[in-house]
Design an enzyme around this catalytic site. Structure first.
Site, PDB file in Angstrom:
ATOM      1  N   ASP A 169       0.867  -1.169   0.000  1.00 15.95           N
ATOM      2  CA  ASP A 169       0.000   0.000   0.000  1.00 15.95           C
ATOM      3  C   ASP A 169       0.910   1.227   0.000  1.00 15.95           C
ATOM      4  O   ASP A 169       2.115   1.119   0.278  1.00 15.95           O
ATOM      5  CB  ASP A 169      -0.882  -0.056   1.260  1.00 15.95           C
ATOM      6  N   ASP A 220      -0.277   5.012   1.072  1.00 15.04           N
ATOM      7  CA  ASP A 220      -0.585   5.964   2.142  1.00 15.04           C
ATOM      8  C   ASP A 220      -0.539   5.294   3.510  1.00 15.04           C
ATOM      9  O   ASP A 220      -1.138   4.235   3.716  1.00 15.04           O
ATOM     10  CB  ASP A 220      -1.973   6.568   1.912  1.00 15.04           C
TER      11      ASP A 220
END
Length: 213
Positions: free
Chosen positions: A9, A11
């Site tokens: 991922d 963020d």
């Protein structure tokens, strides 16, 4: 298990920020957007319930996306560069799988040596003058279950896949038989701690290497 494909991922995993919240703060909508983002990442509301709403309110232009791209790099989580160097040295195939805006994430990916076609995120579109036009409303990453779909497309029998992330949307990849590491170095969410195969406290991302190499 030896993982051949490692997905991250972006963020609150590779960078300390939530990009959409930073864009919101730039136009005076920070607090309201942060609550929506948090609700989606904690699994309280489906991602598609907030995705279009956030962008239609913020309407980020091309300049703000360039600004955000720089912020992703300056706010990079401790240990990220070392992790990507180690994975490259071991010949691992690395991808970024994010519900964030692709054009803002690409410079960070380039900095880390991740090719553009290994960056899976949501495209944003601008008018000729650089003002906001739309986002890719067909992207699976703008809705619930999108990361599971991307992982399904990426995984191969000979190369077990691992996903590392901080949110409920990352945990959905387990539906596809994917192993998941929860990263709590930026946001330690109880739902992720509960669902992940392993949970790493942080603050450095380097702690995930013990589960990969």
């Amino acid at each position: 298990m030896s993982f051949g494909i490692i997905c991250f991922d972006c963020d609150s995993t590779l960078s300390r920020i939530e990009g959409i919240d930073e864009l919101a703060g730039r136009v005076g909508l920070g607090e309201a957007m942060a609550k929506l983002t948090d609700a989606a990442m904690n699994g309280e509301v489906p991602l598609e319930a907030v995705y279009e709403k956030r962008l239609s309110l913020i309407r980020p232009d091309a300049d703000s996306i360039d600004w955000l791209a720089g912020l992703y790099i300056t706010e990079m989580v401790e240990g990220v560069a070392d992790v990507f160097s180690a994975l490259a040295a071991h010949g691992k195939e690395v991808h970024i799988v994010s519900g964030g805006l692709r054009q803002a994430i690409l410079p960070l990916a380039g900095f880390l040596g991740v090719p553009e076609n290994h960056v899976h995120a949501v495209d944003i579109y601008f008018n000729a003058d650089g003002s906001y036009k739309d986002f890719d409303q067909t992207s699976p990453l703008a809705r619930t279950g999108g990361k599971a779909q991307i992982c399904r497309d990426l995984k191969r029998p000979e190369s077990p896949l691992l996903l590392i992330g901080d949110g409920k949307t990352d945990m959905e990849a387990k539906q596809e038989g994917v192993s998941v590491i929860g990263f709590g170095g930026v946001a330690a969410r109880p739902i992720v701690r509960e669902l992940a195969d392993h949970f790493v406290e942080g603050p450095s991302l380097a702690a995930v290497l013990t589960h990969i190499l």
